[in-house]
Design a protein around this motif. Structure first.
Motif, PDB file in Angstrom:
ATOM      1  N   HIS A  48      37.330  41.460  48.003  1.00 19.88           N
ATOM      2  CA  HIS A  48      38.335  40.515  47.502  1.00 19.88           C
ATOM      3  C   HIS A  48      38.162  39.153  48.168  1.00 19.88           C
ATOM      4  O   HIS A  48      37.472  39.029  49.182  1.00 19.88           O
ATOM      5  CB  HIS A  48      39.741  41.045  47.761  1.00 19.88           C
ATOM      6  CG  HIS A  48      40.079  41.138  49.213  1.00 19.88           C
ATOM      7  ND1 HIS A  48      39.648  42.171  50.018  1.00 19.88           N
ATOM      8  CD2 HIS A  48      40.788  40.323  50.019  1.00 19.88           C
ATOM      9  CE1 HIS A  48      40.089  42.000  51.240  1.00 19.88           C
ATOM     10  NE2 HIS A  48      40.784  40.874  51.281  1.00 19.88           N
ATOM     11  N   THR A  68      38.719  41.725  38.888  1.00 18.03           N
ATOM     12  CA  THR A  68      40.075  41.292  38.592  1.00 18.03           C
ATOM     13  C   THR A  68      40.263  39.900  39.170  1.00 18.03           C
ATOM     14  O   THR A  68      39.943  39.655  40.329  1.00 18.03           O
ATOM     15  CB  THR A  68      41.107  42.266  39.182  1.00 18.03           C
ATOM     16  OG1 THR A  68      40.892  43.557  38.587  1.00 18.03           O
ATOM     17  CG2 THR A  68      42.526  41.811  38.908  1.00 18.03           C
ATOM     18  N   GLU A  70      43.100  36.961  39.755  1.00 17.34           N
ATOM     19  CA  GLU A  70      44.534  36.731  39.833  1.00 17.34           C
ATOM     20  C   GLU A  70      44.791  35.257  40.082  1.00 17.34           C
ATOM     21  O   GLU A  70      44.150  34.638  40.937  1.00 17.34           O
ATOM     22  CB  GLU A  70      45.108  37.564  40.986  1.00 17.34           C
ATOM     23  CG  GLU A  70      46.564  37.385  41.230  1.00 17.34           C
ATOM     24  CD  GLU A  70      47.029  38.165  42.455  1.00 17.34           C
ATOM     25  OE1 GLU A  70      48.193  37.965  42.841  1.00 17.34           O
ATOM     26  OE2 GLU A  70      46.244  38.946  43.015  1.00 17.34           O
ATOM     27  N   THR A  71      45.715  34.678  39.327  1.00 19.17           N
ATOM     28  CA  THR A  71      46.210  33.332  39.606  1.00 19.17           C
ATOM     29  C   THR A  71      47.684  33.463  39.953  1.00 19.17           C
ATOM     30  O   THR A  71      48.232  34.567  39.974  1.00 19.17           O
ATOM     31  CB  THR A  71      46.039  32.396  38.385  1.00 19.17           C
ATOM     32  OG1 THR A  71      46.898  32.835  37.335  1.00 19.17           O
ATOM     33  CG2 THR A  71      44.590  32.355  37.910  1.00 19.17           C
ATOM     34  N   GLU A  74      49.089  34.777  36.364  1.00 22.09           N
ATOM     35  CA  GLU A  74      48.638  35.955  35.627  1.00 22.09           C
ATOM     36  C   GLU A  74      47.517  36.675  36.357  1.00 22.09           C
ATOM     37  O   GLU A  74      46.898  36.134  37.269  1.00 22.09           O
ATOM     38  CB  GLU A  74      48.190  35.582  34.214  1.00 22.09           C
ATOM     39  CG  GLU A  74      46.977  34.673  34.155  1.00 22.09           C
ATOM     40  CD  GLU A  74      46.626  34.268  32.730  1.00 22.09           C
ATOM     41  OE1 GLU A  74      46.441  35.148  31.873  1.00 22.09           O
ATOM     42  OE2 GLU A  74      46.542  33.053  32.481  1.00 22.09           O
ATOM     43  N   THR A  75      47.260  37.911  35.906  1.00 21.80           N
ATOM     44  CA  THR A  75      46.177  38.728  36.423  1.00 21.80           C
ATOM     45  C   THR A  75      45.420  39.286  35.235  1.00 21.80           C
ATOM     46  O   THR A  75      46.028  39.778  34.282  1.00 21.80           O
ATOM     47  CB  THR A  75      46.723  39.881  37.288  1.00 21.80           C
ATOM     48  OG1 THR A  75      47.449  39.324  38.380  1.00 21.80           O
ATOM     49  CG2 THR A  75      45.606  40.755  37.821  1.00 21.80           C
ATOM     50  N   THR A  77      41.661  41.556  34.198  1.00 21.90           N
ATOM     51  CA  THR A  77      40.473  42.269  34.625  1.00 21.90           C
ATOM     52  C   THR A  77      39.374  42.014  33.608  1.00 21.90           C
ATOM     53  O   THR A  77      39.555  42.261  32.414  1.00 21.90           O
ATOM     54  CB  THR A  77      40.745  43.781  34.764  1.00 21.90           C
ATOM     55  OG1 THR A  77      41.756  43.956  35.769  1.00 21.90           O
ATOM     56  CG2 THR A  77      39.487  44.522  35.191  1.00 21.90           C
ATOM     57  N   ARG A  92      43.112  30.978  42.815  1.00 25.56           N
ATOM     58  CA  ARG A  92      42.608  32.232  42.269  1.00 25.56           C
ATOM     59  C   ARG A  92      42.248  33.177  43.391  1.00 25.56           C
ATOM     60  O   ARG A  92      41.915  32.764  44.496  1.00 25.56           O
ATOM     61  CB  ARG A  92      41.411  32.019  41.359  1.00 25.56           C
ATOM     62  CG  ARG A  92      40.181  31.402  42.043  1.00 25.56           C
ATOM     63  CD  ARG A  92      39.339  32.426  42.792  1.00 25.56           C
ATOM     64  NE  ARG A  92      38.265  31.859  43.560  1.00 25.56           N
ATOM     65  CZ  ARG A  92      38.212  31.876  44.880  1.00 25.56           C
ATOM     66  NH1 ARG A  92      39.200  32.350  45.584  1.00 25.56           N
ATOM     67  NH2 ARG A  92      37.173  31.405  45.528  1.00 25.56           N
TER      68      ARG A  92
END
Length: 110
Positions: A48, A68, A70-71, A74-75, A77, A92
């Motif tokens: 990550h 994946t 992520e902001t 939203e997330t 994949t 992000r």
């Protein structure tokens, strides 16, 4: 023409990237590009990054596995050949939430 053979691509360290191995394919110290650089990141299971923004836009293309992204809003994949664009200043975080390795191509301005 400037060629980077994958077998000769040089690794680079990216801050706040955990269990990831990053290679510079084009730009920066790899080749003399004018506007962009290209990196390839291999994410181990559980890999990550921190939720962090950049002053320039970024484009990610998944080459293997699932990543994946992520902001703050939203997330999503992404799978094989799925891609996304992140705007300048958009924070992000990337992660590999699977038990298989994943690879993602990154393109961003120099």
């Amino acid at each position: 023409m400037q060629v980077t053979l994958y077998r000769e691509a040089k690794p680079y360290e990216a801050a706040e990237h955990y269990d990831m191995r990053c290679l510079r394919l084009q730009g920066k110290e790899a080749t003399a590009t004018d506007t962009i650089w290209i990196g390839l990141s291999h994410l181990l299971p559980g890999a990550h990054t921190s939720l962090k923004d950049a002053s320039v836009e970024k484009i990610y293309i998944v080459l293997a596995g699932e990543v994946t992204i992520e902001t703050q809003d939203e997330t999503v994949t992404l799978g094989y050949l799925d891609s996304c664009r992140l705007a300048p200043g958009e924070a992000r975080a990337l992660s590999n939430r699977t038990n298989a390795p994943a690879s993602v191509l990154l393109a961003m301005p120099t």
